[in-house]
Design an enzyme around this catalytic site. Structure first.
Site, short mmCIF file in Angstrom:
data_model
loop_
_atom_site.label_atom_id
_atom_site.label_comp_id
_atom_site.label_asym_id
_atom_site.label_seq_id
_atom_site.Cartn_x
_atom_site.Cartn_y
_atom_site.Cartn_z
CE1 TYR A 148 -173.02 -27.85 54.79
CE2 TYR A 148 -170.85 -27.60 55.76
CZ TYR A 148 -172.19 -27.26 55.72
OH TYR A 148 -172.69 -26.33 56.59
CE LYS B 280 -185.44 -31.86 63.38
NZ LYS B 280 -186.02 -31.12 64.51
CG ASP C 79 -185.09 -29.22 67.21
OD1 ASP C 79 -184.39 -30.22 67.48
OD2 ASP C 79 -186.33 -29.29 67.11
CG ASP D 46 -170.54 -24.78 59.03
OD1 ASP D 46 -169.80 -24.00 59.65
OD2 ASP D 46 -170.82 -24.65 57.83
CG ASP E 66 -169.22 -20.33 63.09
OD1 ASP E 66 -168.13 -20.88 63.40
OD2 ASP E 66 -169.38 -19.71 62.02
#
Ligand code: NAD
Length: 358
Positions: A141, A192, A224, A248, A252
């Site tokens: 980000y 990852k 994943d 992020d 959620d």
């Protein structure tokens, strides 16, 4: 030593839910002699209306001088047409960067009394209590270079850079291990590492940090698989630590396992343990002023503040127990109401939680 708390109620339902959180905190403060001091300030749309800025100098001075910040929510239709730099949400971003709040704590708690509100089967989620620690100020980000460029063949190409330096990983790692120590001493680092070098380094540093926290059991999981496990068997997790991007998305998803955003608190901490505590929901303009907002997420944010900034675990547990008692007494605001329960207003829920403190 007195402990200074900056109270920023914000916009929409912010003042209504903050009033209840302060009621609870004031009772606890005098019952347990916690020596907490409060000062109110403006942020978001309310600050723009008064000072022409969503994060005015008065508020900057106030939050810098405070040990912790309690925030309601910001935003609303009234300010949507302002230029981006003046919008209420910019006040929040300003606060996070001014205080260097790099460690975002997002618990997903599902009280057994509300298990039917989840989209998952009640037995999978009832009693769920997990914490996602998300790195908040680095990663893709913020990485440079970034942008949209024109290729030689005339096609446009969007690009971003995933970067984490060792010091950034160490900082969030220490924060997560310490939180795991305050809970059940189980930490799962999500990456990852099979595809991204950036997270290969992440895994290496997390493993190295484990030597300083030998009482914490560290495991690793690819993102994943973590997404799959969160909806398959979420109760296997206690604390998860992960990057800005993965956090992020996973936080959620975890929040939605619980079925109600009116119940979930959050915290953002810096290196010294100073923190900002706020509900995960927004300013809910659709119900603002009606006296029906659920104050529990804000009240549980107070509990997080007592535990993580002030190390007052006993006081935090008393609030959590009081919330449990209010739910056991079948008190429900309309967002968590189901048949046979007692529908209460924002103020009545605050009163029920105060009754549960005794
Ligand atoms: P929201 O979280 O404010 O509301 C989503 C839905 O959940 C609404 O139907 C609302 O009534 C309900 N809801 C939220 N909190 C509740 C509570 N405590 N009790 C009962 N019901 C509750 O999200 P939104 O509608 O997308 O955004 C509204 C405004 O809030 C926007 O201006 C947005 O930018 C802002 N926002 C602020 C924050 C923040 O301050 N941290 C976070 C998200 C959104």
């Amino acid at each position: 030593m007195t402990k200074k708390i900056a109270v920023l109620a914000g916009d929409g339902i912010g003042p209504e839910i903050m009033a209840e959180a302060m009621k609870v905190l004031n009772v606890l403060n005098s019952q347990m002699n916690l020596e907490l001091e409060f000062e109110n300030g403006l942020i978001g749309g309310a600050a723009y209306d008064e000072y022409g800025s969503p994060f005015p100098q008065q508020t900057i001075d106030l939050v810098k001088a405070a040990d912790a910040i309690l925030l309601g929510a910001v935003g609303g239709k009234k300010w949507e047409s302002l230029e981006i730099a003046l919008r209420p949400e910019k006040g929040l971003l300003g606060l996070r960067s001014t205080l260097n709040l790099f460690s975002n704590l997002r618990p997903a708690i599902l009280y057994p009394q509300l298990a039917n509100a989840s989209s998952l089967k009640a037995e999978l989620v009832s009693g769920l209590d997990l914490m996602i620690v998300r790195e908040l100020t680095g990663g893709i980000y913020f990485g440079q270079p970034r942008g949209i460029r024109l290729l030689e063949n005339g096609e446009r190409q969007g690009f971003n850079t995933a970067v984490y330096s060792e010091s950034e990983i160490r900082r969030i790692g220490h924060s997560a291990f310490k939180i795991a120590q305050k809970r059940n001493k189980k930490l799962c680092s999500v990456d990852k590492a099979n595809v991204l070098e950036c997270t290969e380094l992440w895994r290496e540093i997390m493993t190295e940090l484990n030597q300083y926290y030998p009482d914490v059991e560290l495991s690793h999981m690819y993102v994943d698989n973590a997404a799959m496990q969160l909806v398959r068997a979420p109760k296997q997790f206690d604390v998860i630590v992960t990057s800005n991007l993965f956090g992020d998305i996973l936080s959620d998803a975890a929040a939605m396992l619980t079925g109600s955003i009116g119940m979930l608190p959050s915290a953002s901490l810096n290196e010294t343990g100073k923190g900002m505590y706020e509900p995960i929901h927004g300013s809910a303009p659709d119900i603002a002023g009606k006296g029906i907002a659920n104050p529990i997420a804000t009240i549980l944010s107070v509990a997080m503040m007592l535990r993580y900034t002030f190390n007052l675990s006993e006081a935090a547990e008393r609030i959590e127990l009081a919330v449990n008692r209010a739910l056991n007494a079948n008190k429900r605001t309309s967002d968590i109401y189901s048949e046979g329960m007692i529908k209460v207003s924002t103020v009545e829920m605050g009163d029920a939680i105060i009754a549960g403190l005794n």
